[in-house]
Write an enzyme that holds these catalytic residues in place. Structure first.
Site, mmCIF file in Angstrom:
data_model
loop_
_atom_site.group_PDB
_atom_site.id
_atom_site.type_symbol
_atom_site.label_atom_id
_atom_site.label_comp_id
_atom_site.label_asym_id
_atom_site.label_seq_id
_atom_site.Cartn_x
_atom_site.Cartn_y
_atom_site.Cartn_z
ATOM 1 N N LYS A 32 94.232 48.770 64.053
ATOM 2 C CA LYS A 32 93.045 48.200 63.406
ATOM 3 C C LYS A 32 92.522 49.153 62.342
ATOM 4 O O LYS A 32 92.310 50.338 62.600
ATOM 5 C CB LYS A 32 91.947 47.964 64.453
ATOM 6 C CG LYS A 32 90.646 47.442 63.853
ATOM 7 C CD LYS A 32 89.689 46.985 64.928
ATOM 8 C CE LYS A 32 88.772 48.082 65.412
ATOM 9 N NZ LYS A 32 87.465 48.106 64.732
ATOM 10 N N ASP A 59 89.548 44.804 59.987
ATOM 11 C CA ASP A 59 88.272 44.446 60.626
ATOM 12 C C ASP A 59 87.133 44.680 59.640
ATOM 13 O O ASP A 59 86.436 45.686 59.705
ATOM 14 C CB ASP A 59 88.109 45.305 61.893
ATOM 15 C CG ASP A 59 86.877 44.928 62.695
ATOM 16 O OD1 ASP A 59 86.342 43.820 62.497
ATOM 17 O OD2 ASP A 59 86.456 45.754 63.532
ATOM 18 N N LEU A 60 86.968 43.723 58.721
ATOM 19 C CA LEU A 60 85.936 43.873 57.683
ATOM 20 C C LEU A 60 84.709 42.996 57.935
ATOM 21 O O LEU A 60 83.738 43.069 57.195
ATOM 22 C CB LEU A 60 86.532 43.549 56.298
ATOM 23 C CG LEU A 60 87.709 44.416 55.863
ATOM 24 C CD1 LEU A 60 88.145 44.041 54.442
ATOM 25 C CD2 LEU A 60 87.382 45.900 55.939
ATOM 26 N N LEU A 62 83.712 39.813 57.450
ATOM 27 C CA LEU A 62 83.221 39.153 56.235
ATOM 28 C C LEU A 62 82.068 38.211 56.556
ATOM 29 O O LEU A 62 82.089 37.487 57.560
ATOM 30 C CB LEU A 62 84.367 38.360 55.585
ATOM 31 C CG LEU A 62 85.616 39.168 55.257
ATOM 32 C CD1 LEU A 62 86.714 38.238 54.717
ATOM 33 C CD2 LEU A 62 85.316 40.274 54.258
ATOM 34 N N ILE A 65 78.648 33.895 51.084
ATOM 35 C CA ILE A 65 78.706 32.468 50.790
ATOM 36 C C ILE A 65 80.172 32.007 50.858
ATOM 37 O O ILE A 65 81.099 32.821 50.707
ATOM 38 C CB ILE A 65 78.082 32.134 49.417
ATOM 39 C CG1 ILE A 65 78.819 32.854 48.296
ATOM 40 C CG2 ILE A 65 76.598 32.447 49.416
ATOM 41 C CD1 ILE A 65 78.397 32.397 46.900
ATOM 42 N N PRO A 66 80.386 30.711 51.110
ATOM 43 C CA PRO A 66 81.760 30.241 51.340
ATOM 44 C C PRO A 66 82.740 30.632 50.241
ATOM 45 O O PRO A 66 83.844 31.101 50.521
ATOM 46 C CB PRO A 66 81.591 28.719 51.439
ATOM 47 C CG PRO A 66 80.210 28.542 51.972
ATOM 48 C CD PRO A 66 79.393 29.636 51.347
ATOM 49 N N THR A 68 82.773 33.111 48.137
ATOM 50 C CA THR A 68 83.075 34.545 48.126
ATOM 51 C C THR A 68 84.003 34.910 49.280
ATOM 52 O O THR A 68 84.959 35.673 49.114
ATOM 53 C CB THR A 68 81.761 35.351 48.204
ATOM 54 O OG1 THR A 68 80.962 34.991 47.078
ATOM 55 C CG2 THR A 68 82.015 36.844 48.200
ATOM 56 N N ARG A 180 88.811 50.621 78.952
ATOM 57 C CA ARG A 180 89.000 51.976 79.470
ATOM 58 C C ARG A 180 89.841 51.938 80.739
ATOM 59 O O ARG A 180 89.640 51.051 81.581
ATOM 60 C CB ARG A 180 87.643 52.616 79.816
ATOM 61 C CG ARG A 180 86.729 52.893 78.622
ATOM 62 C CD ARG A 180 87.278 53.973 77.718
ATOM 63 N NE ARG A 180 86.409 54.261 76.580
ATOM 64 C CZ ARG A 180 86.488 53.662 75.389
ATOM 65 N NH1 ARG A 180 87.373 52.716 75.154
ATOM 66 N NH2 ARG A 180 85.677 54.014 74.411
ATOM 67 N N GLN A 189 80.538 53.386 75.016
ATOM 68 C CA GLN A 189 80.732 52.002 75.469
ATOM 69 C C GLN A 189 79.929 51.812 76.759
ATOM 70 O O GLN A 189 80.097 52.569 77.714
ATOM 71 C CB GLN A 189 82.212 51.716 75.745
ATOM 72 C CG GLN A 189 83.097 51.788 74.496
ATOM 73 C CD GLN A 189 83.012 50.521 73.649
ATOM 74 O OE1 GLN A 189 82.156 49.664 73.875
ATOM 75 N NE2 GLN A 189 83.887 50.429 72.668
ATOM 76 N N GLY A 209 90.507 52.544 71.052
ATOM 77 C CA GLY A 209 90.459 53.619 70.072
ATOM 78 C C GLY A 209 90.548 54.984 70.705
ATOM 79 O O GLY A 209 91.632 55.528 70.916
#
Ligand code: C5P
Length: 232
Positions: A32, A59-60, A62, A65-66, A68, A180, A189, A209
């Site tokens: 990721k 993993d942004l 987003l 608006i539709p 974009t 874990r 966590q 991670g």
């Protein structure tokens, strides 16, 4: 599809990302890349990771608006990423525009998975946002909205994954962080599950991670997670 492990490359720069990937065993197929690394290095960071044979979960989260988001999905699909995140709270039209944009890439399209309610938000945060539902109700409502709007799946915590799988059936991908082994430090966590229990509850992908990246022996740590997944 059998459940898979994704290792979260939560590192500050490209050199650290490549070093982390080089320490992973070949059985780890997915990694990721999140906002920190992507913003620090730009899309060029994806190339050496892909060259090392890993599939990339971008993993942004987003949320815009539709139009974009549609364009952003098209741009991300050109990097051949395997999976991409959006916020379900962007609403039906945004989710549909994203799904439509991905579909145009055919079998090479990135899987689109939606975040419902960030686990950092509690009831009072939702109330501040004008949401009167409980976090659990909001997670289920946004999960149904996202899947009903063409998303391939959802990101959901180990606490939510069982209820989501029951509610949504076998098809949606459920991507679950907060994993874990019993021997691991929990870190920040708060609610964690073992790999085996997350898989039993219906997770499709486990995102891990620090227990792997910060291990003295990352190969052994990754293999321990994979072995626990097999026990499910
Ligand atoms: O190091 P650790 O295994 O806790 O990393 C888990 C990954 O999953 C991190 O990239 C973190 O941002 C992400 N994540 C999370 N909990 C959520 C959503 C995402 O830990 N609720």
């Amino acid at each position: 599809m059998k459940p898979e492990l994704i290792v979260a490359l939560d590192v500050p720069d490209g050199a650290a990302a490549v070093a982390a990937v080089e320490k992973l065993p070949p059985e780890v197929l997915f990694v990721k890349v999140g906002l920190e690394l992507f913003i620090a290095e730009g899309p060029d960071v994806l190339k050496p990771i892909a060259a090392l044979g890993k599939k990339i979960f971008l993993d942004l989260k987003l949320h815009d608006i539709p139009r974009t988001v549609e364009r952003a999905v098209q741009a991300a699909a050109k990097y051949n990423v395997f999976m991409l995140t959006l916020h379900a709270a962007g609403g039906r039209a945004m989710l549909r525009a994203a799904a439509e944009a991905a579909r145009a890439f055919g079998p090479a399209a990135p899987k689109l998975v939606a975040v419902t309610v960030l686990t950092s938000l509690d009831q009072s945060d939702l109330n501040d946002l004008g949401v009167q539902r409980t976090p659990a109700q909001q997670v289920l409502a946004l999960g149904e909205l996202a899947v009903g709007s063409g998303m391939d799946g959802l990101v959901c915590s180990a606490q939510e994954v069982g209820a989501m799988r029951q509610k949504l059936g076998p098809l949606p991908l459920l991507v679950t962080p907060g994993i874990r082994l019993p021997s691991d430090a929990v870190g920040d966590q708060k609610r964690v599950a073992t790999p085996a229990s997350a898989v039993r509850d219906g997770a499709s992908f486990l995102v891990v991670g620090r227990p792997i990246l910060e291990a003295a022996d990352p190969v052994a740590a990754a293999r321990a997670v994979l072995a626990d997944m097999q026990k499910a």
